[in-house]
Design an enzyme around this catalytic site. Structure first.
Site, PDB file in Angstrom:
ATOM      1  N   GLU A  20       0.838  -1.198   0.000  1.00 31.67           N
ATOM      2  CA  GLU A  20       0.000   0.000   0.000  1.00 31.67           C
ATOM      3  C   GLU A  20       0.877   1.254   0.000  1.00 31.67           C
ATOM      4  OE1 GLU A  20      -3.569   0.490   2.685  1.00 31.67           O
ATOM      5  OE2 GLU A  20      -2.166   1.884   3.632  1.00 31.67           O
ATOM      6  N   THR A  51      -3.884   4.787  -1.833  1.00 32.99           N
ATOM      7  CA  THR A  51      -4.890   5.386  -0.965  1.00 32.99           C
ATOM      8  C   THR A  51      -5.545   6.599  -1.612  1.00 32.99           C
ATOM      9  OG1 THR A  51      -3.350   6.855   0.195  1.00 32.99           O
ATOM     10  CG2 THR A  51      -3.620   4.619   1.061  1.00 32.99           C
ATOM     11  N   TRP A  52      -6.640   7.016  -1.014  1.00 33.91           N
ATOM     12  CA  TRP A  52      -7.495   8.082  -1.547  1.00 33.91           C
ATOM     13  C   TRP A  52      -7.755   9.073  -0.428  1.00 33.91           C
ATOM     14  CZ3 TRP A  52      -9.583   8.667  -6.446  1.00 33.91           C
ATOM     15  CH2 TRP A  52     -10.668   9.517  -6.599  1.00 33.91           C
ATOM     16  N   ASP A 112     -14.507   9.613   5.841  1.00 33.94           N
ATOM     17  CA  ASP A 112     -15.054  10.360   6.961  1.00 33.94           C
ATOM     18  C   ASP A 112     -16.556  10.121   7.061  1.00 33.94           C
ATOM     19  OD1 ASP A 112     -12.817  11.463   7.946  1.00 33.94           O
ATOM     20  OD2 ASP A 112     -13.069  13.431   7.039  1.00 33.94           O
ATOM     21  N   TYR A 153     -12.284  -4.357  10.704  1.00 38.06           N
ATOM     22  CA  TYR A 153     -11.619  -3.785  11.867  1.00 38.06           C
ATOM     23  C   TYR A 153     -11.537  -4.825  12.988  1.00 38.06           C
ATOM     24  CZ  TYR A 153     -12.745   0.383   9.194  1.00 38.06           C
ATOM     25  OH  TYR A 153     -12.852   1.300   8.176  1.00 38.06           O
ATOM     26  N   LYS A 174     -21.715  -5.889   3.671  1.00 34.12           N
ATOM     27  CA  LYS A 174     -20.863  -5.470   2.553  1.00 34.12           C
ATOM     28  C   LYS A 174     -20.517  -6.645   1.649  1.00 34.12           C
ATOM     29  CE  LYS A 174     -17.916  -3.196   5.288  1.00 34.12           C
ATOM     30  NZ  LYS A 174     -16.782  -2.317   5.727  1.00 34.12           N
ATOM     31  N   GLN A 185      -7.884  -3.301   8.914  1.00 30.47           N
ATOM     32  CA  GLN A 185      -7.100  -2.226   9.514  1.00 30.47           C
ATOM     33  C   GLN A 185      -5.898  -2.859  10.209  1.00 30.47           C
ATOM     34  OE1 GLN A 185      -5.837   0.654   9.600  1.00 30.47           O
ATOM     35  NE2 GLN A 185      -7.636   1.881  10.142  1.00 30.47           N
TER      36      GLN A 185
END
Length: 602
Positions: A20, A51-52, A112, A153, A174, A185
């Site tokens: 990553e 990543t974004w 977010d 997570y 999902k 994570q």
């Protein structure tokens, strides 16, 4: 090629892995990252993920990096994509751009969290959660071909109070919506992960689960990332780290060994692949793969890394934050000239071997380290409730003073409590802030303090560290003119300054190309390590971030509200000022300049 298909075809006798990366903030950092990725593809990753930034803030750089990775090096890319707080239509635009560049894999993230039902926030109403993005991609004919991954997570979601069973239900939703694989994570409690992994499988989730592993780079960055991600830290790990926390090379070595041990335990538990969060660094990941016998034939690099040649550590001061300064965040070493890569210490592999931040070397691939999952400066768990509801400049002054006095744990500019180092110059910071010059960064002068010092020490044992005093604050334009005038008349060549505003105006007396090393160290068997560097590119990058924080904070309040009007006015009227005094022998030099002389500023 779709990542899920590559997983299905990989040799089950060998571990697969992905790397990553995040898009650096500067053009030089971006170019050097592309070169670094070119070296790391020799480690044969199954894919590379990019990543974004929050709200699409790194959209262009993320897309460019993903395209270059595939076109230049032929490695399939997984593009992170956040969906909340994105303007209407931006998700479609991003997916189309990814498709045009040949990207076939998306890591669908919430980003977010949406701010309730605040009608003034221009978010796309189709997307409130990660599952919405998965479902949209998989049910839209134009995008249904994408292979989609989602986040999980093991230690619990940092922004939600949901219990583990509730989190597993979200994850199941999902997957049922069409997710093809799961990336977790970061975590360090391997026993808890394996327990969680068993519960996921018992839930009926059968898609590949790829653990996110971040080798520990420094003690300070470890503290910061585990706090940000709400990561469980086993007592045994802290017990191991505490005796070596001031020796950055030993911490890095420990991080490599820990990652190797964790991966071996996970392999025994049925895990077939790993997702390395590299922080845009290459040495630790390479050493982990070498220890696992997976690095292959990497010329020169492997031989040198096996020898464990120490590289010059570098840290950044992210002032006013305890996690970033608890043991002095390390950052990138000086960037070598094009023909300097022949030396062991100055090689392109490890010249920025330690994580860097705001005032690291802007040429570093690791410049501008960000959160993995696209969160912004204002984390949801740092909602502005304890910052009050500022309606006047005095309200803002009070907030900054409350932070200095440890009555509130954060400000929009500092995600953790005041650092021990800042306490060394507390009276001066308080004096500036009381007059409405809101301090957001600083460091005291230090002259030859042992590298093992609990407050300002960093690097290996047996060394000495040095610092020039600097301070950053936000002021009105009239005050900027007074500061510039005093520097010209009374600075005597000892003071350098940068001052910039949201409109893009910049004032400085630093010559073009000038680079102020304000922190450095001398260690046995090493060159002098310049660690904190303040120069134009890094200041401008931080300046833009600082004023974007005002905008984001303002967006928490309705249009035309007193709070929003104030915060937007501050953004438009104030300047960010950085002052450096080069006399590091006199700890009072900068403060004497500011508060005394023929024309005291305060």
């Amino acid at each position: 090629m779709k990542f899920i298909d590559k997983i299905a075809k990989h040799d089950k006798r060998k571990l697969f892995y992905a790397f990553e990366f995040f898009p650096p903030k500067t053009d030089q950092g971006f170019e050097n990252l592309v070169a670094r990725i070119g070296r790391m593809v020799g480690l044969n990753p199954l894919a590379i993920s990019v990543t974004w930034g929050a709200g699409g803030s790194t959209k262009d750089r993320s897309l460019d990096l993903a395209a270059l990775t595939q076109l230049e090096y032929g490695v399939d890319t997984i593009l992170h994509l956040t969906c909340t707080n994105m303007v209407q239509g931006s998700v479609d635009s991003a997916l189309r751009a990814a498709k045009e560049r040949g990207v076939e894999n998306i890591l669908a993230l919430r980003g977010d969290p949406p701010r309730g039902k605040e009608h003034w926030e221009p978010t796309d109403p189709r997307f409130q959660h990660g599952v919405d993005l998965v479902r949209y991609i998989k049910t839209t004919p134009e995008f249904a071909h994408f292979c989609v991954g989602v986040a999980a997570y093991p230690d619990g979601h940092p922004d939600r109070d949901t219990d583990e069973d509730g989190e597993l239900e979200y994850l199941k939703q999902k997957v049922d919506a069409g997710a093809d694989f799961i990336v977790t994570q970061l975590f360090y409690d391997i026993d808890n992960f394996l327990r969680w992994y068993g519960k996921v499988r018992a839930k009926g989730i059968t898609v590949p689960i790829i653990p996110g592993i971040m080798p520990i780079q420094t003690y300070a960055s470890f503290l910061r990332m585990t706090k940000l991600c709400a990561t469980r830290v086993p007592a045994s790990l802290m017990h191991d780290l505490m005796p070596i926390r001031h020796d950055d090379q030993k911490v890095k070595d420990y991080g490599v060994k820990l990652a190797v041990d964790m991966i071996r335990q996970m392999q025994r538990g049925g895990i077939e692949g790993i997702h390395f969060c590299t922080l845009n660094l290459e040495r630790s990941v390479t050493r982990v793969l070498e220890s696992l016998g997976l690095a292959g034939n990497i010329p020169t690099l492997a031989n040198r890394l096996i020898a464990d040649i120490p590289s010059p550590p570098e840290r950044t001061v992210t002032p006013h934050t305890a996690a970033d300064q608890a043991t002095k965040e390390l950052v990138s070493a000086p960037h070598p000239e094009p023909d300097a890569g022949k030396g062991e210490i100055n090689s392109a592999v490890d010249w920025d071997d330690f994580p860097n931040g705001r005032f690291g070397d802007f040429k570093s691939p690791a410049y501008g380290e960000t959160d993995r999952w696209g969160s912004s400066a204002l984390q949801s768990n740092l909602a502005p409730s304890h910052w009050g509801h500022p309606r006047t400049l005095d309200d803002l002054t009070t907030m900054f003073l409350r932070y200095l006095h440890s009555k509130i744990p954060t400000t929009p500019f500092s995600a953790t409590p005041l650092s021990p180092e800042s306490l060394m110059i507390f009276p001066h910071l308080e004096k500036l802030t009381r007059r409405g010059w809101w301090t957001v960064g600083s460091q005291p002068a230090v002259n030859g303090v042992p590298s093992t010092d609990d407050v300002v020490g960093w690097g290996p044992k047996g060394g000495y560290v040095y610092q020039k005093c600097f301070v950053e604050f936000l002021v009105e334009e009239e005050d900027v003119r007074r500061i510039v005038d005093k520097v010209q008349k009374e600075g005597g060549g000892w003071i350098n300054y940068f001052a910039g505003n949201a409109k893009g105006e910049l004032l400085t007396n630093v010559p073009e190309g000038g680079r102020n090393a304000v922190t450095w160290g001398v260690f046995p068997g090493q060159e002098i390590a310049q660690t904190t560097i303040i120069e134009k590119e890094s200041f401008l990058s931080w300046k833009d971030e600082a004023f974007s924080i005002w905008s984001e904070w303002a967006s928490y309040y309705p249009p035309d509200s007193p709070e929003r009007t104030l915060l937007e006015d501050v953004r438009d009227r104030r300047w960010l000022v950085s002052l450096v005094h080069h006399d590091y022998v006199d700890p009072a030099a900068l403060w004497t300049f500011l508060f005394k002389g023929a024309n005291p500023l305060l």
